[in-house]
Design an enzyme around this catalytic site. Structure first.
Site, PDB file in Angstrom:
ATOM      1  N   GLY A  10      14.173 -13.986 -46.430  1.00  0.00           N
ATOM      2  CA  GLY A  10      15.617 -13.722 -46.564  1.00  0.00           C
ATOM      3  C   GLY A  10      16.190 -13.187 -45.264  1.00  0.00           C
ATOM      4  N   GLY A  13      19.911 -13.196 -44.413  1.00  0.00           N
ATOM      5  CA  GLY A  13      20.837 -12.499 -45.309  1.00  0.00           C
ATOM      6  C   GLY A  13      21.399 -11.248 -44.663  1.00  0.00           C
ATOM      7  CG  ASP A  35      17.196 -17.203 -45.089  1.00  0.00           C
ATOM      8  OD1 ASP A  35      17.380 -15.985 -45.234  1.00  0.00           O
ATOM      9  OD2 ASP A  35      17.934 -18.064 -45.627  1.00  0.00           O
ATOM     10  CG  ASN A  54      12.815 -22.243 -52.399  1.00  0.00           C
ATOM     11  OD1 ASN A  54      12.470 -21.110 -52.755  1.00  0.00           O
ATOM     12  ND2 ASN A  54      13.678 -22.983 -53.061  1.00  0.00           N
ATOM     13  CB  ILE A  55      10.315 -17.350 -51.173  1.00  0.00           C
ATOM     14  CG1 ILE A  55      11.418 -17.179 -52.220  1.00  0.00           C
ATOM     15  CG2 ILE A  55      10.715 -16.721 -49.851  1.00  0.00           C
ATOM     16  CD1 ILE A  55      11.514 -15.771 -52.769  1.00  0.00           C
ATOM     17  CE1 TYR A 154      19.200  -8.303 -56.707  1.00  0.00           C
ATOM     18  CE2 TYR A 154      20.320  -6.367 -57.550  1.00  0.00           C
ATOM     19  CZ  TYR A 154      19.698  -7.033 -56.522  1.00  0.00           C
ATOM     20  OH  TYR A 154      19.591  -6.421 -55.291  1.00  0.00           O
ATOM     21  CE  LYS A 158      16.032  -6.903 -55.575  1.00  0.00           C
ATOM     22  NZ  LYS A 158      15.267  -7.230 -54.364  1.00  0.00           N
TER      23      LYS A 158
HETATM   24  N1  SER Z   1      24.253  -5.117 -53.891  1.00  0.00           N
HETATM   25  C1  SER Z   1      23.559  -5.598 -55.031  1.00  0.00           C
HETATM   26  C2  SER Z   1      24.427  -6.360 -55.938  1.00  0.00           C
HETATM   27  O1  SER Z   1      25.601  -6.090 -55.937  1.00  0.00           O
HETATM   28  C3  SER Z   1      22.974  -4.474 -55.793  1.00  0.00           C
HETATM   29  O2  SER Z   1      21.761  -4.173 -55.228  1.00  0.00           O
HETATM   30  O3  SER Z   1      23.955  -7.172 -56.651  1.00  0.00           O
END
Ligand code: SER
Length: 346
Positions: A10, A13, A35, A54-55, A154, A158
């Site tokens: 990444g 990013g 990336d 791609n990872i 997400y 995580k």
């Molecule tokens: N910045 C991230 C998001 O908004 C949160 O870790 O998804």
């Protein structure tokens, strides 16, 4: 002796670009990147080798690992929280399966080298899930183990990957013949919303902070997707990069946790807007809350308790909100958009 190799996924990013500059300036590592999109020329100059791919492509990762003796991995590639709600299965694939691939690379590499590859993983305030604004206000600065009930894919991803990293570090193949082989060394930071002068994030839910600033700097109007009272912690990008490199360098014996909160400042959307208006008096900012994105922000804590990071590895942010604006964000965004702004703007 050749400098050790660090792999950054990444790399193109938000965090990646700043980290590459920092690693280059430090000069202690040779940097290899992966990336999806090719790195711009300027950033390629900071690297020993860059791979566009791609990872999820295990063949590519094996190739990278075969060609380089990787000692450190910054695994930054991820789909952020808003994007993840639009495509939860893809988010799971990239964020969880992708991370598993990288952990496997790090584990194989640790065995090959006979010592632990350090694996740095940005986690997020998205792992927290406060059920209501009243609970959020009551909770105040949350500790790492509190409210670990995320409401986004997400956040779930995580949180699970934090556990995966801990597992790989302490218990991987505990029953097998490899039980005594070197394991990797996973370290993670739960970042607040990050604000960079160089890039505008895509697909996140903390994006209203950086978007407000960048829109004003470009002379564009901005409709904020959360209400004026919404409050979450934020951090200037140089501090985020500092935190990653500081945790990388920390002695293992001093670390009491796998995962650390880090905080810096915690303005409401209205306070960000007021500060942006002070810098850009013509800024046009209004509020058009998106109910789902606003709910996600409301589920994140208004601040974090980062005393363990301070104690274990000396974390201390250099930038509060005012200093971040005055010394980092405003000078750099002004320079960045200097040629794009209509004349007459400050
Ligand atoms: N910045 C991230 C998001 O908004 C949160 O870790 O998804």
């Amino acid at each position: 002796m050749a400098k050790p190799v660090v792999l950054v996924t990444g790399a193109n990013g938000e965090i990646g670009r700043s980290l590459l500059q920092r690693l280059y300036a430090d000069g202690r590592y040779r940097v290899v990147t992966v990336d999806l999109t090719p790195l711009p020329e300027k950033y390629r100059g900071y690297c020993l080798e860059t791979y566009a791919g791609n990872i999820m492509d295990r063949y590519l990762l094996d190739q990278v690992a075969a060609h380089h003796e990787i000692e450190v991995i910054f695994h930054l590639a991820a789909l952020l929280s808003t994007r993840g709600e639009r495509d939860p299965e893809l988010a799971h694939q990239v964020n969880v399966e992708g991370t598993l691939h990288l952990l496997r690379v790090a584990q194989n590499q640790s065995q090959r080298l006979g010592r632990a590859v350090r694996f740095l993983f940005p986690s997020s305030i998205a792992v927290y899930g406060l059920p209501s604004v009243a609970d959020k206000q009551r909770a105040g600065r949350v500790q790492e183990e509190a409210w670990n009930v995320p409401i986004t894919m997400y956040g779930c991803n995580k949180l699970y990957c934090e556990h995966l990293g801990r597992y790989f570090t302490t218990n991987y193949r505990q029953l097998g013949a490899l039980a005594t082989a070197a394991r990797l060394d996973f370290r993670s930071i739960r970042f607040p919303g990050l604000i960079s002068a160089e890039t505008v994030p895509t697909g996140g839910t903390s994006d209203f902070g950086p978007e407000m600033l960048h829109a004003a700097a470009k002379g564009e109007r901005y409709s904020c997707f959360v209400g004026p009272e919404a409050r979450i912690p934020f951090m200037a990008m140089p501090d985020a990069v500092q935190a990653l490199t500081q945790l990388l360098d920390a002695d293992r014996e001093r670390l009491t946790q796998t995962v650390y909160n880090v905080g810096a400042f915690s303005p409401s959307a209205a306070e960000i807007a007021a500060r942006v208006r002070k810098a850009y008096p013509n800024a046009q900012i209004d509020y058009a809350p998106d109910p789902v994105r606003a709910k996600i922000v409301d589920s994140w804590p208004e601040d974090v308790d980062d005393s363990r990071a301070r104690q274990d590895w000396g974390w201390a942010p250099a930038y509060d909100f005012e200093r971040a604006m005055e010394e980092y964000l405003l000078p750099n965004v002004r320079e960045r958009y200097a040629n794009q702004r209509p004349s007459g703007h400050p």
